[in-house]
Write a protein that holds these residues in place. Sequence first.
Motif, mmCIF file in Angstrom:
data_model
loop_
_atom_site.group_PDB
_atom_site.id
_atom_site.type_symbol
_atom_site.label_atom_id
_atom_site.label_comp_id
_atom_site.label_asym_id
_atom_site.label_seq_id
_atom_site.Cartn_x
_atom_site.Cartn_y
_atom_site.Cartn_z
ATOM 1 N N LEU A 149 0.825 -1.217 0.000
ATOM 2 C CA LEU A 149 0.000 0.000 0.000
ATOM 3 C C LEU A 149 0.850 1.255 0.000
ATOM 4 O O LEU A 149 0.479 2.277 -0.556
ATOM 5 C CB LEU A 149 -0.891 0.025 1.244
ATOM 6 C CG LEU A 149 -2.023 -0.994 1.315
ATOM 7 C CD1 LEU A 149 -2.676 -0.947 2.685
ATOM 8 C CD2 LEU A 149 -3.048 -0.735 0.231
ATOM 9 N N GLY A 150 1.972 1.150 0.651
ATOM 10 C CA GLY A 150 2.839 2.326 0.735
ATOM 11 C C GLY A 150 4.099 1.990 1.477
ATOM 12 O O GLY A 150 4.274 0.880 1.977
ATOM 13 N N SER A 179 8.920 5.327 6.767
ATOM 14 C CA SER A 179 10.333 5.564 7.070
ATOM 15 C C SER A 179 11.069 4.278 7.436
ATOM 16 O O SER A 179 12.253 4.141 7.168
ATOM 17 C CB SER A 179 10.476 6.525 8.246
ATOM 18 O OG SER A 179 9.591 7.575 8.126
ATOM 19 N N LYS A 203 1.447 -2.959 8.888
ATOM 20 C CA LYS A 203 2.669 -2.155 8.815
ATOM 21 C C LYS A 203 3.811 -3.000 9.372
ATOM 22 O O LYS A 203 3.750 -3.466 10.503
ATOM 23 C CB LYS A 203 2.475 -0.899 9.657
ATOM 24 C CG LYS A 203 3.536 0.146 9.456
ATOM 25 C CD LYS A 203 3.120 1.299 10.297
ATOM 26 C CE LYS A 203 3.479 2.600 10.151
ATOM 27 N NZ LYS A 203 2.968 3.679 10.775
ATOM 28 N N ALA A 205 -7.807 5.652 11.816
ATOM 29 C CA ALA A 205 -7.513 4.227 11.601
ATOM 30 C C ALA A 205 -7.212 3.550 12.934
ATOM 31 O O ALA A 205 -6.382 4.030 13.704
ATOM 32 C CB ALA A 205 -6.314 4.087 10.659
ATOM 33 N N TYR A 258 -8.132 -1.109 7.646
ATOM 34 C CA TYR A 258 -7.964 -0.792 6.231
ATOM 35 C C TYR A 258 -9.293 -0.245 5.727
ATOM 36 O O TYR A 258 -10.342 -0.869 5.934
ATOM 37 C CB TYR A 258 -7.578 -2.061 5.461
ATOM 38 C CG TYR A 258 -7.468 -1.846 3.972
ATOM 39 C CD1 TYR A 258 -6.402 -1.132 3.445
ATOM 40 C CD2 TYR A 258 -8.437 -2.336 3.096
ATOM 41 C CE1 TYR A 258 -6.296 -0.914 2.079
ATOM 42 C CE2 TYR A 258 -8.345 -2.130 1.732
ATOM 43 C CZ TYR A 258 -7.271 -1.414 1.227
ATOM 44 O OH TYR A 258 -7.168 -1.197 -0.115
ATOM 45 N N PRO A 259 -9.286 0.933 5.083
ATOM 46 C CA PRO A 259 -10.567 1.494 4.627
ATOM 47 C C PRO A 259 -11.153 0.637 3.501
ATOM 48 O O PRO A 259 -10.459 0.368 2.512
ATOM 49 C CB PRO A 259 -10.188 2.889 4.129
ATOM 50 C CG PRO A 259 -8.721 2.903 3.989
ATOM 51 C CD PRO A 259 -8.135 1.768 4.744
ATOM 52 N N ASP A 270 -4.336 7.144 -0.680
ATOM 53 C CA ASP A 270 -4.290 8.310 0.206
ATOM 54 C C ASP A 270 -4.751 9.557 -0.546
ATOM 55 O O ASP A 270 -4.867 9.574 -1.781
ATOM 56 C CB ASP A 270 -2.910 8.479 0.858
ATOM 57 C CG ASP A 270 -1.804 8.762 -0.129
ATOM 58 O OD1 ASP A 270 -2.002 9.593 -1.018
ATOM 59 O OD2 ASP A 270 -0.725 8.154 -0.012
ATOM 60 N N GLU A 276 -0.875 12.953 2.616
ATOM 61 C CA GLU A 276 -0.415 11.556 2.634
ATOM 62 C C GLU A 276 -0.893 10.783 3.850
ATOM 63 O O GLU A 276 -0.867 9.555 3.850
ATOM 64 C CB GLU A 276 1.119 11.485 2.629
ATOM 65 C CG GLU A 276 1.751 11.923 1.359
ATOM 66 C CD GLU A 276 1.996 13.410 1.343
ATOM 67 O OE1 GLU A 276 1.344 14.137 2.118
ATOM 68 O OE2 GLU A 276 2.832 13.850 0.543
ATOM 69 N N ASN A 277 -1.283 11.490 4.888
ATOM 70 C CA ASN A 277 -1.695 10.802 6.113
ATOM 71 C C ASN A 277 -3.206 10.644 6.226
ATOM 72 O O ASN A 277 -3.734 10.371 7.303
ATOM 73 C CB ASN A 277 -1.130 11.526 7.345
ATOM 74 C CG ASN A 277 0.348 11.251 7.514
ATOM 75 O OD1 ASN A 277 0.886 10.323 6.893
ATOM 76 N ND2 ASN A 277 1.022 12.040 8.324
ATOM 77 N N VAL A 283 -6.248 8.482 4.311
ATOM 78 C CA VAL A 283 -6.653 7.522 3.269
ATOM 79 C C VAL A 283 -8.174 7.547 3.148
ATOM 80 O O VAL A 283 -8.880 7.836 4.122
ATOM 81 C CB VAL A 283 -6.134 6.090 3.557
ATOM 82 C CG1 VAL A 283 -4.651 5.967 3.269
ATOM 83 C CG2 VAL A 283 -6.423 5.648 4.982
ATOM 84 N N ILE A 300 -4.226 8.320 9.351
ATOM 85 C CA ILE A 300 -3.245 7.264 9.674
ATOM 86 C C ILE A 300 -1.948 7.923 10.179
ATOM 87 O O ILE A 300 -1.863 9.146 10.201
ATOM 88 C CB ILE A 300 -2.937 6.385 8.436
ATOM 89 C CG1 ILE A 300 -2.399 7.257 7.278
ATOM 90 C CG2 ILE A 300 -4.153 5.604 7.992
ATOM 91 C CD1 ILE A 300 -1.765 6.484 6.159
HETATM 92 N N1 LIG Z 1 -4.347 1.876 7.543
HETATM 93 C C1 LIG Z 1 -3.930 2.085 6.293
HETATM 94 N N2 LIG Z 1 -4.755 1.857 5.267
HETATM 95 C C2 LIG Z 1 -4.356 2.064 3.987
HETATM 96 N N3 LIG Z 1 -3.137 2.496 3.646
HETATM 97 C C3 LIG Z 1 -2.266 2.743 4.624
HETATM 98 C C4 LIG Z 1 -2.606 2.543 6.000
HETATM 99 N N4 LIG Z 1 -1.550 2.866 6.751
HETATM 100 C C5 LIG Z 1 -0.600 3.257 5.903
HETATM 101 N N5 LIG Z 1 -1.007 3.183 4.620
HETATM 102 C C6 LIG Z 1 -0.215 3.527 3.425
HETATM 103 O O1 LIG Z 1 1.154 3.329 3.699
HETATM 104 C C7 LIG Z 1 1.873 4.562 3.594
HETATM 105 C C8 LIG Z 1 2.920 4.629 4.685
HETATM 106 O O2 LIG Z 1 2.281 4.496 5.927
HETATM 107 P P1 LIG Z 1 2.662 5.362 7.212
HETATM 108 O O3 LIG Z 1 2.730 6.792 6.795
HETATM 109 O O4 LIG Z 1 1.764 5.025 8.326
HETATM 110 O O5 LIG Z 1 4.093 4.764 7.499
HETATM 111 P P2 LIG Z 1 5.192 5.401 8.392
HETATM 112 O O6 LIG Z 1 6.275 4.410 8.560
HETATM 113 O O7 LIG Z 1 4.568 5.887 9.629
HETATM 114 O O8 LIG Z 1 5.633 6.545 7.477
HETATM 115 P P3 LIG Z 1 6.165 7.971 7.804
HETATM 116 O O9 LIG Z 1 7.514 7.972 7.225
HETATM 117 O O10 LIG Z 1 5.222 8.885 7.049
HETATM 118 O O11 LIG Z 1 6.114 8.159 9.267
HETATM 119 C C9 LIG Z 1 0.813 5.659 3.681
HETATM 120 O O12 LIG Z 1 1.185 6.809 2.982
HETATM 121 C C10 LIG Z 1 -0.403 4.996 3.075
HETATM 122 O O13 LIG Z 1 -0.391 5.115 1.685
#
Ligand SMILES: Nc1ncnc2c1ncn2[C@@H]1O[C@H](COP(=O)(O)OP(=O)(O)OP(=O)(O)O)[C@@H](O)[C@H]1O
Length: 435
Positions: A131-132, A135, A155, A188, A206-207, A213, A256-257, A259, A269
Amino acid sequence: MGNVATRKRPGCHHTSRNDDYNDEDDGPVKKRIRIGEPQHIENEYQKLAFKSRLQKLKKCRPHLKRRTYKVEEADPRPPLPRFIVDEYDNYEKPEPTRKDFAIPWFEHLFLPEFPTRSVINEKSFILERQLGRGSFGIVYCASAIHDSERKFAIKMQEKREIISKRAVLQVKREASIQRLLPSHPFIARTYSTWQTRTHLYSLLQYPTGSTGDLFSVWRQRGSLSEAAIRLIGAELASAIDFLHRNDVIYRDVKLENVVLDQWGHALLIDFGLAKKLKQGNNTGTICGTLQYMSPDVASGHMYSHYVDWWSLGVLLHILLTGIYPYPNSEATHHANLKFIDYSTPIGCSAEFANLMDRMLAVSLTHRLCSFTVLHAHPFFRTINFSKLEQKDYTPASEIGNAEYDTYHPNDETLDDTLYKENYEFDRFDYFNDRF
Ligand SMILES: Nc1ncnc2c1ncn2[C@@H]1O[C@H](COP(=O)(O)OP(=O)(O)OP(=O)(O)O)[C@@H](O)[C@H]1O
């Protein structure tokens, strides 16, 4: 003579020469009389008589018996205080070293937020697609192994990355805030967290039928209609207000945060920069995403929950106009952020223009800084927030009906490469309470 063996006569007590005789004159020396010593016993009868007399003597003079006294050694330990159990908590405990951990330290490090033994674990799901990327790892869409219809976001974060970027506390804080938060329709949920030797896992909501996003949606479809912005803005405002009421400051509102599900409902999120902060209290860490950062955070002064309303203002401004409200698209350091040359969006409704002027006012006295004021603003007049939280509205039907001209050749157009990363000025703050 000394070497000649002599025969002892019964009843005759031989004493050594040195004891009983004087070498100079041969006469008998004074014998030392000792109690219990049968000096004058001549035969067996006398011997027995002597024994019985001795026993009688011992009976009538018991103090002559040998007594043993046990000398007790002092207990080297001080007596334990009774009933003061709490005092034990005050004892200084030495810092544990690596070898003190019964379980490996890289597992211990993430406890208790990420348990090592969890009923739900990575084997309970099938990873379907990515999905994405965050960091520290990747977010997957997954289905439950026994129910392929149920979708989740998983995640998966690399411990090695987290440790090397010194973000252990940040990741643990994110997990604990998300897990303790009551459920809200536009945030979420985190259902479970666990760890393996190498990775941390978070099982997230998950939506349903997600369309990705908000940034991807905006990039694909262009600017949104005011009606869609009103609904998405109201949903996000409701989520932010809910966080503030639960003593959480979010600090990373951005496209980006968020969805969207198949009906266009928003889901907030990524709680990576969120912090527990009681209402009315302040904090001072410079963090967030530069282009969404409020002047209060960038200034390095103390700030409070209201900074989230500024970031929401930036998000709504981008959704309508496609540009940043302030000329900060190139900024790479918070000190370079400029909060000048703001101009009210033209071609939009007066209500929306006024909302932007209020949310993005540099002066705190003019700025819209609370849900109460936002809720009462004319732009949201048509929204019933109780119905909104019941998901009675459908933003999807409004998305794509843009009325606004998004062509701004020289303006602060969005460059997605620029603000993908979160910005933290002072990593050190992750390790103290200021963060
Ligand atoms: N619950 C979710 N449902 C759908 N997609 C998600 C969800 N959580 C994360 N994503 C996707 O994954 C990507 C990265 O998630 P997230 O930003 O939570 O990760 P992170 O490790 O916290 O990243 P960051 O570097 O922004 O802190 C999001 O931009 C989104 O596209």
